[in-house]
Design a protein around this motif. Structure first.
Motif, PDB file in Angstrom:
ATOM      1  N   ALA A 156      -0.756   6.282   4.749  1.00  9.15           N
ATOM      2  CA  ALA A 156      -0.829   7.593   5.443  1.00  9.15           C
ATOM      3  C   ALA A 156      -2.687   7.566   5.529  1.00  9.15           C
ATOM      4  O   ALA A 156      -2.953   8.146   6.808  1.00  9.15           O
ATOM      5  CB  ALA A 156      -0.627   8.735   4.551  1.00  9.15           C
ATOM      6  N   LEU A 157      -3.202   7.329   4.767  1.00  6.19           N
ATOM      7  CA  LEU A 157      -4.911   7.371   5.090  1.00  6.19           C
ATOM      8  C   LEU A 157      -5.233   6.411   6.019  1.00  6.19           C
ATOM      9  O   LEU A 157      -6.222   6.711   6.712  1.00  6.19           O
ATOM     10  CB  LEU A 157      -5.584   7.221   3.722  1.00  6.19           C
ATOM     11  N   HIS A 158      -4.746   5.063   6.122  1.00  6.50           N
ATOM     12  CA  HIS A 158      -5.162   4.159   7.054  1.00  6.50           C
ATOM     13  C   HIS A 158      -4.626   4.518   8.201  1.00  6.50           C
ATOM     14  O   HIS A 158      -5.132   3.910   9.327  1.00  6.50           O
ATOM     15  CB  HIS A 158      -4.417   3.027   6.542  1.00  6.50           C
ATOM     16  N   LEU A 159      -3.770   5.594   8.303  1.00  7.72           N
ATOM     17  CA  LEU A 159      -3.555   6.056   9.828  1.00  7.72           C
ATOM     18  C   LEU A 159      -4.681   6.545  10.606  1.00  7.72           C
ATOM     19  O   LEU A 159      -4.697   6.534  11.840  1.00  7.72           O
ATOM     20  CB  LEU A 159      -2.507   7.183  10.094  1.00  7.72           C
ATOM     21  N   ASP A 160      -5.581   7.106   9.764  1.00  5.70           N
ATOM     22  CA  ASP A 160      -7.129   7.349  10.466  1.00  5.70           C
ATOM     23  C   ASP A 160      -8.163   6.419  10.197  1.00  5.70           C
ATOM     24  O   ASP A 160      -8.287   5.687   9.279  1.00  5.70           O
ATOM     25  CB  ASP A 160      -7.714   8.589   9.479  1.00  5.70           C
ATOM     26  N   PRO A 161      -8.437   5.914  11.598  1.00  5.56           N
ATOM     27  CA  PRO A 161      -9.368   4.692  11.521  1.00  5.56           C
ATOM     28  C   PRO A 161     -10.657   4.943  11.029  1.00  5.56           C
ATOM     29  O   PRO A 161     -11.501   3.918  10.625  1.00  5.56           O
ATOM     30  CB  PRO A 161      -9.484   4.207  13.094  1.00  5.56           C
ATOM     31  N   ASN A 162     -10.930   6.203  10.571  1.00  2.00           N
ATOM     32  CA  ASN A 162     -12.304   6.556   9.958  1.00  2.00           C
ATOM     33  C   ASN A 162     -12.205   6.447   8.492  1.00  2.00           C
ATOM     34  O   ASN A 162     -13.081   7.080   7.898  1.00  2.00           O
ATOM     35  CB  ASN A 162     -12.851   7.852  10.689  1.00  2.00           C
ATOM     36  N   LEU A 163     -11.146   5.691   7.908  1.00  2.00           N
ATOM     37  CA  LEU A 163     -10.895   6.072   6.674  1.00  2.00           C
ATOM     38  C   LEU A 163     -10.715   4.608   6.091  1.00  2.00           C
ATOM     39  O   LEU A 163      -9.836   3.795   6.431  1.00  2.00           O
ATOM     40  CB  LEU A 163      -9.900   7.044   5.858  1.00  2.00           C
ATOM     41  N   THR A 164     -11.339   4.295   4.766  1.00  2.00           N
ATOM     42  CA  THR A 164     -10.894   3.016   4.222  1.00  2.00           C
ATOM     43  C   THR A 164     -10.623   3.406   2.843  1.00  2.00           C
ATOM     44  O   THR A 164     -11.277   4.324   2.133  1.00  2.00           O
ATOM     45  CB  THR A 164     -12.043   1.836   4.231  1.00  2.00           C
ATOM     46  N   VAL A 165      -9.708   2.817   2.104  1.00  2.41           N
ATOM     47  CA  VAL A 165      -9.350   3.185   1.066  1.00  2.41           C
ATOM     48  C   VAL A 165      -9.167   2.065  -0.065  1.00  2.41           C
ATOM     49  O   VAL A 165      -8.802   1.027   0.345  1.00  2.41           O
ATOM     50  CB  VAL A 165      -7.775   3.637   1.038  1.00  2.41           C
ATOM     51  N   THR A 166      -9.337   2.242  -1.238  1.00  2.00           N
ATOM     52  CA  THR A 166      -9.075   1.443  -2.605  1.00  2.00           C
ATOM     53  C   THR A 166      -8.435   2.256  -3.515  1.00  2.00           C
ATOM     54  O   THR A 166      -8.714   3.386  -3.849  1.00  2.00           O
ATOM     55  CB  THR A 166     -10.509   0.999  -2.965  1.00  2.00           C
ATOM     56  N   SER A 167      -7.374   1.715  -4.089  1.00  3.96           N
ATOM     57  CA  SER A 167      -6.419   2.246  -4.860  1.00  3.96           C
ATOM     58  C   SER A 167      -6.627   1.830  -6.363  1.00  3.96           C
ATOM     59  O   SER A 167      -6.583   0.555  -6.579  1.00  3.96           O
ATOM     60  CB  SER A 167      -5.028   1.979  -4.299  1.00  3.96           C
ATOM     61  N   MET A 168      -6.668   2.478  -7.126  1.00  9.85           N
ATOM     62  CA  MET A 168      -6.652   2.150  -8.570  1.00  9.85           C
ATOM     63  C   MET A 168      -5.638   2.870  -9.420  1.00  9.85           C
ATOM     64  O   MET A 168      -5.245   4.102  -9.057  1.00  9.85           O
ATOM     65  CB  MET A 168      -7.932   2.652  -9.437  1.00  9.85           C
ATOM     66  N   ARG A 169      -5.169   2.368 -10.572  1.00 11.88           N
ATOM     67  CA  ARG A 169      -3.908   3.021 -11.173  1.00 11.88           C
ATOM     68  C   ARG A 169      -4.296   3.662 -12.537  1.00 11.88           C
ATOM     69  O   ARG A 169      -3.560   4.463 -12.870  1.00 11.88           O
ATOM     70  CB  ARG A 169      -3.080   2.006 -11.752  1.00 11.88           C
TER      71      ARG A 169
ATOM     72  N   ILE B 284       1.867  12.499   6.963  1.00 13.91           N
ATOM     73  CA  ILE B 284       1.326  12.562   8.477  1.00 13.91           C
ATOM     74  C   ILE B 284       0.180  13.287   8.278  1.00 13.91           C
ATOM     75  O   ILE B 284      -0.889  13.253   9.068  1.00 13.91           O
ATOM     76  CB  ILE B 284       2.433  13.090   9.338  1.00 13.91           C
ATOM     77  N   GLY B 285       0.113  14.455   7.518  1.00 17.40           N
ATOM     78  CA  GLY B 285      -1.238  15.421   7.461  1.00 17.40           C
ATOM     79  C   GLY B 285      -2.274  14.772   6.430  1.00 17.40           C
ATOM     80  O   GLY B 285      -2.995  15.738   6.303  1.00 17.40           O
ATOM     81  N   LEU B 286      -2.009  13.789   5.549  1.00 21.26           N
ATOM     82  CA  LEU B 286      -2.729  13.561   4.426  1.00 21.26           C
ATOM     83  C   LEU B 286      -4.198  13.242   4.915  1.00 21.26           C
ATOM     84  O   LEU B 286      -5.280  13.724   4.552  1.00 21.26           O
ATOM     85  CB  LEU B 286      -2.237  12.484   3.587  1.00 21.26           C
ATOM     86  N   ALA B 287      -4.367  12.324   5.908  1.00 26.80           N
ATOM     87  CA  ALA B 287      -5.544  12.047   6.547  1.00 26.80           C
ATOM     88  C   ALA B 287      -6.408  13.099   7.043  1.00 26.80           C
ATOM     89  O   ALA B 287      -7.407  13.355   6.703  1.00 26.80           O
ATOM     90  CB  ALA B 287      -5.544  10.892   7.444  1.00 26.80           C
ATOM     91  N   ALA B 288      -5.883  14.064   7.834  1.00 29.14           N
ATOM     92  CA  ALA B 288      -6.422  15.384   8.042  1.00 29.14           C
ATOM     93  C   ALA B 288      -6.881  16.108   6.796  1.00 29.14           C
ATOM     94  O   ALA B 288      -8.245  16.825   6.961  1.00 29.14           O
ATOM     95  CB  ALA B 288      -5.549  16.231   9.079  1.00 29.14           C
TER      96      ALA B 288
END
Length: 129
Positions: A24-37, A114-118
């Motif tokens: 969902a976050l990658h739907l926004d090209p202005n966001l990069t994400v790294t995930s940790m558990r 769909i709204g998470l990036a916003a």
């Protein structure tokens, strides 16, 4: 000129929620994400990687509460990144605890992919004010 992507560190132990949130976050090209558990993984990552523009953490992690993670980050870093909570624990008392730990906001789960990036962009803008 293209805007530089904001770097988000997602701390979420549920692999399904994490995968959906990352997509969902990658739907926004202005966001990069790294995930940790885990909180420990996030703390280790923060010692060895560039500082994120925003940390988005669950409060119910397997090794510590997100509130404890936020406090540990604030103790460990002279200029900690903004932290927001991404959690199903959203009672008024919970949100008060997050704010007391320095949170810039809370995103409730279940969330709208769909709204998470916003929502994240709103949090990022609030940290620039």
């Amino acid at each position: 000129m293209a805007e530089e992507a904001a770097f988000i560190l997602l701390v979420e132990d549920d692999p399904d929620i994490s995968a959906i949130a990352v997509m969902a976050l990658h739907l926004d090209p202005n966001l990069t994400v790294t995930s940790m558990r885990t909180g420990a993984d996030a703390l280790h990552h923060l010692q060895h990687a560039p500082k994120p523009d925003l940390i988005l953490t669950d409060n119910n992690l397997p090794d510590m509460e997100g509130v404890a993670l936020a406090r540990a980050i604030r103790r460990a870093m002279s200029e900690p990144p903004p932290i927001a909570f991404f959690t199903s624990s959203v009672r008024a008392v919970d949100i008060g605890r997050y704010a007391a730990a320095g949170a810039v906001g809370t995103i409730a789960k279940p969330f709208d992919p769909i709204g998470l990036a916003a929502q994240v962009q709103v949090l990022l803008r609030s940290t620039l004010a």
